[in-house]
Design an enzyme around this catalytic site. Structure first.
Site, short mmCIF file in Angstrom:
data_model
loop_
_atom_site.label_atom_id
_atom_site.label_comp_id
_atom_site.label_asym_id
_atom_site.label_seq_id
_atom_site.Cartn_x
_atom_site.Cartn_y
_atom_site.Cartn_z
N TYR A 137 40.54 43.08 40.20
CA TYR A 137 38.96 42.26 40.18
C TYR A 137 37.78 42.97 40.55
O TYR A 137 38.26 44.25 40.75
CB TYR A 137 39.41 41.16 40.93
N GLU A 138 36.90 42.58 40.34
CA GLU A 138 35.58 43.54 40.50
C GLU A 138 35.63 44.74 39.60
O GLU A 138 35.08 45.84 39.50
CB GLU A 138 35.26 43.99 41.88
#
Lengths: 596, 596
Positions: A438-439
């Site tokens: 994620y990110e």
């Protein structure tokens, strides 16, 4: 679960490696002395060790739950969040003008590490709120800042980032959520967002969703994406909460880890339209998102360091307690605690060294960010901003990749018990697995490192950092003994490897982008290994200078750095070989699609 | 979950690398022709693909459950086990005298790989039964063989291995379970065994527990351990089942993975004493256990290869289907399937190359085992037995370590979807995590590799294998092109590294055991990387010879081997450095216990 924040190690990295005194000398950071830092860290350690860590296992066993659109957090989380908010922790690094503490990132960073070490799922809520605050402060109107930021900082409200849609994960060009202007300055938002962390919950009175969407006349692709605020509850002019907005959580995901943090599917505008407010200018949403994403990516890097440290602490405690088998060197006739077995000690030393190296680099990056924001001289600010931006994908990518390895070693140290969920070591292995995704996945970080951070300035920043490594090599030469000799030899190899890879990237990216980008993740790992190794070397030098005053602490720093040199740094040459000698990904594309 | 057994790849490795024709020429294996092999593999692939693979996810979601001492397997498992048993699969590599098929290990091994690829939890039951059969055939009386083995082979009964106790995991010297002679040739067994895989279940009529215990007058430590058969139900003289024996499952574990396979805590003798029968001679239990453990360890290595292959297949299928982002080389204006992105392709190629390499080495090891058992000449048998025994810890340790990395890459290829349990990629990551732990952790394998397999014969077998690598290097020199050049260069480096490490181990083990054993796992990984790389090089040579007839298949083999050379083999030098230059674990012990 127990977690003891390594305050002494943290302060060492802050003072000796990241230059806390220099940060405290910046305008606006006059209060950020070593004494303040120590006091803040000690308070933070209390909250994290006493309140949040004990809830970590509970969150795994009893995840946040969804019923009829309402998400209820794990029992205990709401109260813990109140304590977190009341302590002022959400505002640590945000401006005093909006009720924040206005402390440097260098002091906030160890606190964020502690938060994540003690409870990764819990820490995600403040992490996303930080992102929302940052976005509004960056691009919002003064009215929006006044309306939202103090409430977010006080913890009365929390924030989210709504980027992903089923067809638009890493590729935000594919975002389809619509924003129809209503003629009154507001927009009606409609669409589906997925993977929205803490997208719905009961820990705060309101949730401020930051949402990427397209206006009807927007251009295609990433240049037609705008950023909107969509509050869960409308806000009256007097600041009180009004009607429920048309954004609803239709489900939450059943995940491998970080189970206490609800990952929501949010439906916007199914019942008449969700009211949204444009942030900044239309079609500049992605740009704003990127500003706040640098902060969020750095924070995810800290998640990796936090979970790695907690996994290390747990494994070390077990290894000092579990009795099994006689020592291989015949030094005892009885079975001994397993920390006496060479491979257990090797695993613990690996966990420790990788975590310390990543921590040091992250803190150094935080200090660059502080200088980039608060230095009086614009040229100095720009220089440090560039270094910070180079380091962000490295901190994010490398700290999270290493955290999976460290958590996996933590399971291994526990032997069969590590595979039993009750033991708790497996939770770190499951939780850590999201961090490289994620990110921005590690590949996305690597693309950023190559494209925006290496090619765009012709390798200038990369070469500045490489020159910094060379200076440290010179300083190491003044010291004697095996530890320094190992570090000098291995860091010199790493230095050469990193320089060779940067040259390769610069020379070949245009003609052979596939090959260069196929070497992207190896380049990122190489940069992580060498730059963290550089910080370990600097830690050795600082420890040698202070050794008389604190021999055990400084001796441990030197021994850990030596381990890093001998067992982690040698990978640099292997990574270089798989990039330079192998000409990046040429060989990767030798297999055609249908041969897979 | 879907799984398609890579029959063509398997047959290639069997014929071209492991020498199936030579095995079929051995006395007793006359039927083991390439045609037989193909037919057996095709049947096995059907069962695994159609019956077992579809149950894999079900087993994860709906694990075996315990109630009042009774364990009920996941719905569907009992029926699948019946199909497995009726197909004669349990008897594949066991002697025809006891109703087995008497096929070579080289043909059984790909079938075992398929079993594990399709359903790791299910496959554990036959794996443990194989162990029990092996133990009884090795050390049991003729009466015991007749009584137990045919029923185990028919699948009417299953088998278990009862080694571990709460205080005795890796360290079997600490076993406390008691065996009291009853004067009638039987023993009363009492004690607690933990981590007993498929220790209780409802898939078969009876369970034959092989149990390590001590007689009252036994010496302390490992020299006082005996092996007993303790059936769940007593067996009447006519072969029918009699009374329930006093062995009871008091609980099963809540685990990170392989959830469908019940991991039992077994209580022996709480209600009057469990009746047991001595296997072989008293106090020789550990020795017998080690014989069967070689087989079990090899089988766990196959588990790693199986789960890695299935994770690879799933990731490759997703990467060919998921559309996201434009290609970095500008070759398309639209978003493309992610297999076109360099890092996704690098990850898939890594998964594929590591799996193929490990498979090739395991099959080669299986052929050595066959020659060691069936060759007419005792000297040849001994020579191949020694090579097989050297390879067992490498196959076990390396195939399982790489399987965790491969499963983790599989999650990464899926991006955010990989973290959602529904997708199924995470199950491999959880399931694989046990493989480096049970049947001896990687460190235990490394200790075996150093102690029994390298030091004991003064490095003779290791040097034989290293000489084999050198021969392949010579053969590579006759070929041109980038792929062959890469392999030649990298395998030469690996060859030098492995030779240097073996010399280091031989020279230093006595004076500095801690340092050498701290380098044990790195040595094992280095041996795995280089010896698998050697097989990849041999695969290149065979493919070059056959390329005209099957250009796509042979081209893929060459390209995969090139990837292995360029991206996996370079790690050999890094491992060598952390063993030889760093003098093994000297630096590991620079950190004292209390500094951790």
């Amino acid at each position: 679960m127990s977690y003891t924040a390594p305050i002494k190690d943290m302060l060492f990295a802050m003072k000796e490696l990241a230059g806390l005194d220099d940060v405290a000398a910046l305008p606006g950071f006059e209060d950020a002395t070593a004494e303040t830092a120590q006091a803040v860290l000690e308070e933070s350690a209390k909250l994290c060790g006493e309140v949040l860590a004990p809830l970590n296992v509970e969150g795994d066993r009893n995840p946040s739950s969804w019923r009829d659109g309402v998400v209820t957090a794990t029992p205990g989380f709401k109260d813990a969040f109140r304590q977190f908010a009341e302590g002022g922790w959400q505002g640590l690094q945000h401006p005093a003008d909006y009720d924040g503490q206005g402390l440097p990132k260098l002091i906030a960073t160890p606190c964020i590490e502690m938060l994540n070490a003690s409870n990764l799922s819990f820490a995600l809520c403040p992490l996303l709120t930080d992102g929302a605050i940052e976005a509004i402060l960056t691009a919002g109107s003064e009215e929006q800042k006044q309306r939202y930021v103090p409430k977010l900082i006080s913890g009365e409200w929390t924030g989210t980032m709504n980027l992903t849609e089923p067809q638009a994960g890493s590729d935000l060009a594919l975002v389809r959520t619509r924003a129809e202007p209503q003629g009154d300055g507001t927009y009606k938002i409609s669409g589906t967002k997925i993977f929205i962390t803490w997208g719905e919950h009961d820990m705060a009175d309101n949730i401020v969703h930051l949402v990427l969407a397209r206006t009807p006349d927007a251009p295609e692709g990433v240049k037609g994406i705008s950023l909107f605020i969509v509050p869960k509850f409308m806000i009256n002019d007097d600041g009180t909460l009004g009607a429920r907005n048309d954004v609803h959580c239709v489900s939450i995901e059943h995940k491998l880890g970080i189970k206490a943090s609800p990952t929501a599917v949010l439906q916007f505008g199914d019942h008449g339209g969700a009211i949204g407010y444009l942030v900044g200018e239309a079609n500049r949403g992605l740009e704003y998102m990127f500003i706040m994403m640098n902060a969020a990516r750095f924070a995810v890097g800290m998640q990796g360091i936090g979970v790695a440290d907690c996994a290390y602490q747990k494994a070390a405690a077990y290894a000092k307690e579990r009795v099994q088998s006689r020592p291989v060197d015949g030094s005892a006739k009885q079975s001994v605690t397993i920390i006496h077995h060479p491979d257990v000690r090797r695993m613990l030393a690996s966990m420790r060294a990788m975590t310390e190296g990543a921590r040091a680099l992250a803190y150094v990056a935080a200090a660059h960010c502080d200088i980039a924001h608060n230095h009086a001289d614009a040229a100095v600010r720009a220089e440090h901003q560039a270094i910070y931006e180079y380091l962000v994908p490295v901190v994010k990518g490398w700290s999270t990749e290493m955290s999976i390895d460290v958590a996996s070693l933590g399971v291994q140290v526990h032997g069969g018990m590590g595979f039993i969920e009750e033991t708790g070591a497996a939770q770190f292995y499951r939780d850590a697995r999201i961090l490289t995704i994620y990110e921005g996945t590690t590949a996305i970080q690597a693309n950023d490192l190559i494209g925006r951070k290496t090619l765009r300035d012709g390798g200038a920043v990369a070469k500045t950092l490489i020159a910094g490594v060379a200076q440290t090599l010179d300083a190491l030469a003044a010291h004697e003994g095996t530890a320094f000799a190992s570090m000098r030899a291995r860091l010199a190899d790493g230095h050469r490897s990193l320089a060779a890879v940067v040259d390769f990237v610069l020379a070949n990216a245009k003609q052979d982008p596939n090959a260069v980008f196929a070497g992207g993740v190896p380049y990122l790992k190489l940069a992580g290994i060498v730059l963290c190794g550089w910080q370990m070397a600097r830690a050795m030098l600082a420890s040698a200078a202070n050794e008389a005053g604190d021999p055990s602490f400084c001796g441990a720093k030197i021994a850990t750095a030596r381990f890093y040199a001998e067992h982690v740094l040698p990978q640099a040459a292997a990574l270089e070989a798989s990039i330079v000698s192998a000409r990046g990904g040429e060989g990767v594309f030798a297999l055609t699609e249908d041969q897979f």
